[in-house]
Design an enzyme around this catalytic site. Structure first.
Site, short mmCIF file in Angstrom:
data_model
loop_
_atom_site.label_atom_id
_atom_site.label_comp_id
_atom_site.label_asym_id
_atom_site.label_seq_id
_atom_site.Cartn_x
_atom_site.Cartn_y
_atom_site.Cartn_z
N LYS A 137 0.84 -1.01 0.03
CA LYS A 137 0.19 0.14 0.05
C LYS A 137 1.02 1.21 -0.09
CE LYS A 137 -3.72 0.10 2.79
NZ LYS A 137 -4.87 0.22 2.05
N ASP A 152 -13.51 3.26 9.56
CA ASP A 152 -14.09 3.09 8.01
C ASP A 152 -14.48 1.73 7.82
OD1 ASP A 152 -14.80 3.88 5.58
OD2 ASP A 152 -12.89 4.32 4.69
#
Length: 299
Positions: free
Chosen positions: A48, A151
């Protein structure tokens, strides 16, 4: 907790991902793009690239990654280490073969297309709900640091080769200190999954994750996203539709039509718990450990 995370160098990650070749791009998360990579030792990983500018210095960033690396559970994506060179910030995670839950459900049941590579039958969906609940219960109540994800959504739930769910991106938004007031200056989250008190007032507790879990559980049962403007008005918003069906004792109408068989008792239990989790008042929502205990024991 003080142990340093494994430090990768940028050259090896660039080589692993074939110079971050678009062909290897797995997706774009809230914190930046993710690429499939193969390390020199043959391990396949997910890399990432953090595109969100970090306000932290290098040592603080390393300390935070060390903390996240130490938080381990079978329903959380494992963080192997990181890379910090210049202004570059990269995280290296375990690679999960079956993508994220939203990609699977889109291809398997959201569009009702019927041409599927995998089958998310009812027992699998039940187990996915249970795994997500267990992962969140661990983050909120069992890990040495209490972490609010902020989230929780279908695209942050990844599936391994056995379709076990693993929650990704935990700990990146904010580490959670129980002794402080839970006020966040920046609301991190995704429309449709956001608890009202967090969306409107920035008031953040673990109950915001509980709300999001309720929405995800309804998506898993129904095989559709939380909002779909192509549907008639009364079905457009999944949570609203689910409450209306609940009030008229028609919960089973919510079940994904592509499922050939379901356990009615389990479906009703999960829908009931999902609605408890997504109540407007955070004080009325159960803890995730209560959800695991009450919703998922099988007769």
């Amino acid at each position: 907790m003080d142990a340093k995370p494994y430090m990768f160098n940028y050259v090896e990650l660039r080589a692993a991902t074939d110079d971050f070749n678009p062909v290897n791009k797995l997706g774009e998360g809230g914190f930046g793009p993710v690429y499939r990579g193969t390390l020199e030792d043959g391990r396949v990983v997910a890399v990432k690239q953090l595109s969100v500018a970090s306000h932290q210095g290098k040592s603080q960033f390393v300390a935070e990654i060390a903390t996240i690396s130490a938080v381990q559970h079978r329903n959380l994506v494992k963080l192997f280490g990181c890379c910090i060179e210049g202004d570059k910030r990269l995280l290296v995670y375990e690679y999960l073969e079956n993508k994220s839950l939203d990609q699977e459900t889109e291809s398997l049941c959201f569009d009702g297309a019927g041409n599927r590579s995998l089958s998310l039958d009812w027992p699998t969906r039940f187990d996915i709900c249970l795994g997500v609940a267990r992962g969140l219960a661990y983050l909120h109540e069992e890990s040495r640091l209490r972490i609010v994800h902020r989230d929780v959504k279908a695209s942050n739930i990844l599936l391994d080769s056995d379709l076990n769910p693993k929650i990704s991106d935990f700990g990146l938004a904010k580490l959670y200190d129980d002794k402080k007031t839970h006020i966040s200056t920046r609301v991190a989250g995704t429309i449709g999954y956001l608890a009202p008190e967090y969306a409107m007032r920035g008031h953040l507790t673990e109950k915001a994750d509980v709300f999001s879990f309720g929405v995800v559980a309804l998506e898993i049962v129904s095989g559709r996203p939380n909002s779909d403007s192509s549907l008639e008005d009364d079905k457009m918003y999944l949570l609203e539709w689910a409450w209306n069906l609940h009030e008229t004792n028609q919960e089973l109408e919510l079940v994904d039509r592509t499922l050939t068989s379901v356990n009615d008792d389990e479906v009703k239990r999960i829908i009931g718990v999902a609605l408890l989790c997504s109540q407007t008042s955070p004080g009325l929502r159960p803890s995730m450990s209560r959800v695991v205990f009450n919703a998922f024991w099988r007769h």
